[in-house]
Design a protein around this motif. Sequence first.
Motif, short mmCIF file in Angstrom:
data_model
loop_
_atom_site.label_atom_id
_atom_site.label_comp_id
_atom_site.label_asym_id
_atom_site.label_seq_id
_atom_site.Cartn_x
_atom_site.Cartn_y
_atom_site.Cartn_z
N PRO A 45 0.83 -1.21 0.00
CA PRO A 45 0.00 0.00 0.00
C PRO A 45 0.86 1.26 0.00
O PRO A 45 1.94 1.28 0.59
CB PRO A 45 -0.81 -0.12 1.30
CG PRO A 45 -0.07 -1.07 2.15
CD PRO A 45 0.72 -1.96 1.24
N ASP A 46 0.38 2.28 -0.66
CA ASP A 46 1.04 3.58 -0.70
C ASP A 46 -0.01 4.64 -0.40
O ASP A 46 -0.44 5.37 -1.28
CB ASP A 46 1.67 3.80 -2.09
CG ASP A 46 2.38 5.14 -2.22
OD1 ASP A 46 2.72 5.73 -1.18
OD2 ASP A 46 2.57 5.58 -3.36
N PRO A 47 -0.47 4.73 0.86
CA PRO A 47 -1.57 5.63 1.19
C PRO A 47 -1.27 7.11 0.96
O PRO A 47 -2.17 7.89 0.71
CB PRO A 47 -1.84 5.34 2.67
CG PRO A 47 -0.61 4.71 3.19
CD PRO A 47 0.04 4.01 2.02
N THR A 48 0.01 7.49 1.01
CA THR A 48 0.35 8.89 0.77
C THR A 48 0.58 9.18 -0.71
O THR A 48 0.75 10.34 -1.09
CB THR A 48 1.62 9.28 1.55
OG1 THR A 48 2.70 8.44 1.12
CG2 THR A 48 1.40 9.13 3.05
N ALA A 49 0.58 8.14 -1.54
CA ALA A 49 0.77 8.26 -2.99
C ALA A 49 2.06 8.99 -3.33
O ALA A 49 2.11 9.81 -4.24
CB ALA A 49 -0.43 8.91 -3.65
N THR A 50 3.13 8.67 -2.59
CA THR A 50 4.40 9.34 -2.83
C THR A 50 5.51 8.39 -3.28
O THR A 50 6.60 8.84 -3.62
CB THR A 50 4.88 10.06 -1.55
OG1 THR A 50 4.96 9.11 -0.49
CG2 THR A 50 3.93 11.18 -1.18
N ALA A 51 5.25 7.08 -3.27
CA ALA A 51 6.27 6.11 -3.67
C ALA A 51 6.56 6.26 -5.16
O ALA A 51 5.66 6.51 -5.97
CB ALA A 51 5.81 4.69 -3.36
N TYR A 65 -10.62 -5.53 -3.06
CA TYR A 65 -9.34 -6.22 -2.90
C TYR A 65 -9.44 -7.67 -3.38
O TYR A 65 -8.60 -8.14 -4.15
CB TYR A 65 -8.90 -6.17 -1.43
CG TYR A 65 -7.80 -7.15 -1.12
CD1 TYR A 65 -6.48 -6.87 -1.48
CD2 TYR A 65 -8.08 -8.37 -0.50
CE1 TYR A 65 -5.48 -7.78 -1.22
CE2 TYR A 65 -7.08 -9.27 -0.23
CZ TYR A 65 -5.78 -8.98 -0.60
OH TYR A 65 -4.78 -9.89 -0.36
N GLU A 66 -10.49 -8.38 -2.95
CA GLU A 66 -10.66 -9.77 -3.35
C GLU A 66 -10.88 -9.92 -4.85
O GLU A 66 -10.38 -10.85 -5.47
CB GLU A 66 -11.80 -10.41 -2.56
CG GLU A 66 -11.44 -10.62 -1.10
CD GLU A 66 -12.59 -11.10 -0.25
OE1 GLU A 66 -13.73 -11.21 -0.75
OE2 GLU A 66 -12.35 -11.37 0.94
N LEU A 67 -11.63 -9.00 -5.46
CA LEU A 67 -11.81 -9.03 -6.91
C LEU A 67 -10.47 -8.85 -7.62
O LEU A 67 -10.18 -9.55 -8.60
CB LEU A 67 -12.77 -7.92 -7.36
CG LEU A 67 -14.26 -8.21 -7.24
CD1 LEU A 67 -15.06 -6.93 -7.48
CD2 LEU A 67 -14.66 -9.27 -8.24
N VAL A 89 -1.20 -5.59 1.38
CA VAL A 89 -2.40 -4.79 1.15
C VAL A 89 -3.54 -5.33 2.01
O VAL A 89 -4.29 -4.56 2.62
CB VAL A 89 -2.79 -4.77 -0.34
CG1 VAL A 89 -4.09 -4.01 -0.54
CG2 VAL A 89 -1.68 -4.16 -1.17
N GLU A 90 -3.66 -6.64 2.08
CA GLU A 90 -4.71 -7.25 2.91
C GLU A 90 -4.53 -6.85 4.37
O GLU A 90 -5.49 -6.48 5.04
CB GLU A 90 -4.67 -8.77 2.78
CG GLU A 90 -5.76 -9.46 3.57
CD GLU A 90 -5.77 -10.96 3.35
OE1 GLU A 90 -6.83 -11.56 3.58
OE2 GLU A 90 -4.73 -11.53 2.97
#
Length: 115
Positions: A45-51, A65-67, A89-90
């Motif tokens: 996950p990259d919650p800050t969208a900075t990676a 997520y499951e889809l 992510v899970e």
Amino acid sequence: MARLEETTQNGPVRTCVGCRKRAAKRELLRVTAGSDRNGQPAVVPDPTATAPGRGAHVHPTRECYELAVRRKAFTRALRAEGGLSSAPVEEYLDPRQTPTTVADGQPTRNWSKSS
């Protein structure tokens, strides 16, 4: 010619790799290719969208997520060679549903859920 980014009054629009519905970027969780705790290739996950690097977006819900996992959408969207674990992510989406581990690495009973 550069592709123009589609926007709404809410900002940029992205497509969820799980349900394939379009939503404002701020409503989605960005994920990138990285590595898990053991150094294995994984979707993180990259919650800050900075990676740096290529990212994909998913609604922060168990259903999307499951889809995405079922459709192998993370690997495809991130253009990764081979498979990627999606466990980080899970864990990020609902850490209470992931079994905790003790020092020897064996799973223990998760007492946050009733049996």
